[in-house]
Design an enzyme around this catalytic site. Structure first.
Site, mmCIF file in Angstrom:
data_model
loop_
_atom_site.group_PDB
_atom_site.id
_atom_site.type_symbol
_atom_site.label_atom_id
_atom_site.label_comp_id
_atom_site.label_asym_id
_atom_site.label_seq_id
_atom_site.Cartn_x
_atom_site.Cartn_y
_atom_site.Cartn_z
ATOM 1 C CG ASP A 99 -2.109 0.908 1.061
ATOM 2 O OD1 ASP A 99 -1.898 2.101 0.754
ATOM 3 O OD2 ASP A 99 -3.247 0.437 1.228
ATOM 4 C CB SER B 219 -6.423 2.067 0.127
ATOM 5 O OG SER B 219 -5.125 2.543 0.328
ATOM 6 C CB THR C 248 -6.075 -2.764 0.854
ATOM 7 O OG1 THR C 248 -5.601 -1.442 0.626
ATOM 8 C CG2 THR C 248 -5.496 -3.710 -0.180
ATOM 9 C CD GLU D 146 -3.011 -3.241 2.470
ATOM 10 O OE1 GLU D 146 -3.232 -2.212 1.815
ATOM 11 O OE2 GLU D 146 -3.664 -3.537 3.484
ATOM 12 C CG HIS E 126 -0.672 8.758 4.726
ATOM 13 N ND1 HIS E 126 -1.207 9.674 3.853
ATOM 14 C CD2 HIS E 126 -1.212 7.559 4.381
ATOM 15 C CE1 HIS E 126 -2.052 9.060 3.024
ATOM 16 N NE2 HIS E 126 -2.065 7.771 3.314
ATOM 17 C CG HIS F 276 -2.295 4.835 -3.485
ATOM 18 N ND1 HIS F 276 -1.430 5.243 -2.485
ATOM 19 C CD2 HIS F 276 -3.336 4.241 -2.844
ATOM 20 C CE1 HIS F 276 -1.934 4.937 -1.313
ATOM 21 N NE2 HIS F 276 -3.091 4.304 -1.490
HETATM 22 ZN ZN LIG Z 1 -2.965 6.154 2.235
#
Ligand SMILES: [Zn+2]
Length: 366
Positions: free
Chosen positions: A37, A77, A130, A251, A260, A299
């Site tokens: 992720d 996500s 996700t 994941e 972030h 992404h």
């Molecule tokens: Zn994010």
């Protein structure tokens, strides 16, 4: 002499039959999809250039992915995972519904219909966007109490992740206000529910496993004594008992969280953890010979670049341009039966369609 001729004919027949078989039966028995992720090419570069356990260099089938959603250049996500799980793009924040709110069948649900075993291994909450996109259908990703309820009825065979807050009522230490205790419901549905990683039985004797290892996400890599590789091995060991094969989604959820936070140390640790997950998947796929492994990202997060460093001294400095997601292309790396289909520049939903076609070939996609 005659013996030799017969032997040669036999060899030619065998080779022809093998080529014919693999040409006409390119469907892998097992599919392992690993999603980093927020893992863009900058994040992958940290691994390739600096990691002692880099797995990305092992791949020869490599492509790039356009991660846009229907309503946004920059996906989140939910829309990102919907594209991989269903083969359709949707709006940001939507979980496996189309932009009009119609249900989209997921690859995991299709695998269940085909009597394959199914598994999810994540370092976020199991109700996070996700993983949620593989078994639930809601208008907004923040409906995690509803997503937890849908998980209970999803039939997924093996899961490791966090999220007890969404399964357990307030008076039992969770956050549900409806007094429902879905961990109890899972037990009544035949799941063995674990809250400690070391206790998980992966022998397959227990039919269904739900390991919910944290209130929200599970501990970050530096705060736990098991890796995504250990989790992946348990999942594969449990799932690889079914003659119809399995679908497993893994994941590296917290690569995104590190992005972030623009947190370099956190990012490198989570990338190391993700490499261990890839390593375990590849090890199995190599031995098994009938498995497809696909690694990609939903992404990029942070607009991260390597701005300076020294490979010999293992010094690395990262720069970030945002605390949000970006539209930078991400990579797709594939190995095993059918891997050759994932090279080139692909739209995210096309990857979903290719994966789904390996579970059940669809004649047309609207
Ligand atoms: Zn994010």
């Amino acid at each position: 002499m005659i013996k030799k001729i017969f032997f040669l004919i036999a060899v030619v027949f065998f080779l022809t039959a093998t080529v014919f078989y693999s040409k006409n039966n390119p469907r892998p028995k097992n599919i392992i999809l690993l999603i980093g992720d927020g893992m863009g090419l900058g994040q992958v570069s940290t691994s390739v250039l600096f990691s002692k356990n880099d797995q990305f260099k092992k791949f020869y089938s490599i492509g790039l992915v356009n991660t846009c959603s229907v309503d946004n250049l920059i996906t989140d996500s939910a829309a990102g995972a919907t594209a991989y799980a269903t083969g359709y793009r949707t709006n940001n924040a939507v979980v496996s519904l189309d932009p009009q709110g119609n249900y989209l069948q997921t690859i995991l649900e299709l695998a269940e219909n085909k009597k394959m075993s199914t598994g999810l291994v994540v370092s976020s909450s199991i109700t996070n966007a996700t993983p949620a996109c593989f078994y639930s259908h809601v208008k907004h990703r923040n409906m995690e109490f509803d997503i937890a309820e849908q998980f209970v009825h999803s039939g997924v065979d093996f899961v490791i992740g966090g999220g007890s807050d969404f399964f357990v009522p307030l008076d039992f230490g969770g956050k549900r206000e409806d007094h429902k205790n879905f961990l109890d419901t899972l037990s009544s549905y035949g799941y063995k529910v674990y809250q400690d990683f070391s206790e998980i039985d992966e022998s397959g004797i227990i039919k269904k496993v739900a390991a919910i290892l944290g209130h929200n996400g599970i501990a970050k890599t530096s705060d736990r004594n098991y890796s995504l590789g250990d989790m992946t091995k348990k999942a594969i060991s449990h799932l690889n008992k079914n003659k119809n094969g399995f679908f497993l989604m893994i994941e590296g959820s917290q690569i995104d969280w590190a992005g972030h936070n623009n947190d370099e140390e956190y990012l490198l640790q989570e990338m190391d953890d993700f490499n261990k997950g890839i390593e375990a998947a590849l090890e199995f796929a190599k031995k098994d010979g009938n498995t497809l492994v696909v690694i990609t990202a939903d992404h990029e997060t942070g607009g991260m670049s390597i701005t300076s460093g020294n490979i010999k001294e293992n010094k690395i400095n990262l720069g970030w341009v945002t605390k949000k997601h970006t539209a930078n292309l991400v990579g797709v790396f594939s190995y095993g039966i059918g891997a050759e289909c994932f090279s080139g520049i692909l739209d995210n939903f096309v990857i979903g369609r290719k994966l789904i076609n390996y579970v059940e070939p669809k004649k047309s996609w609207k």
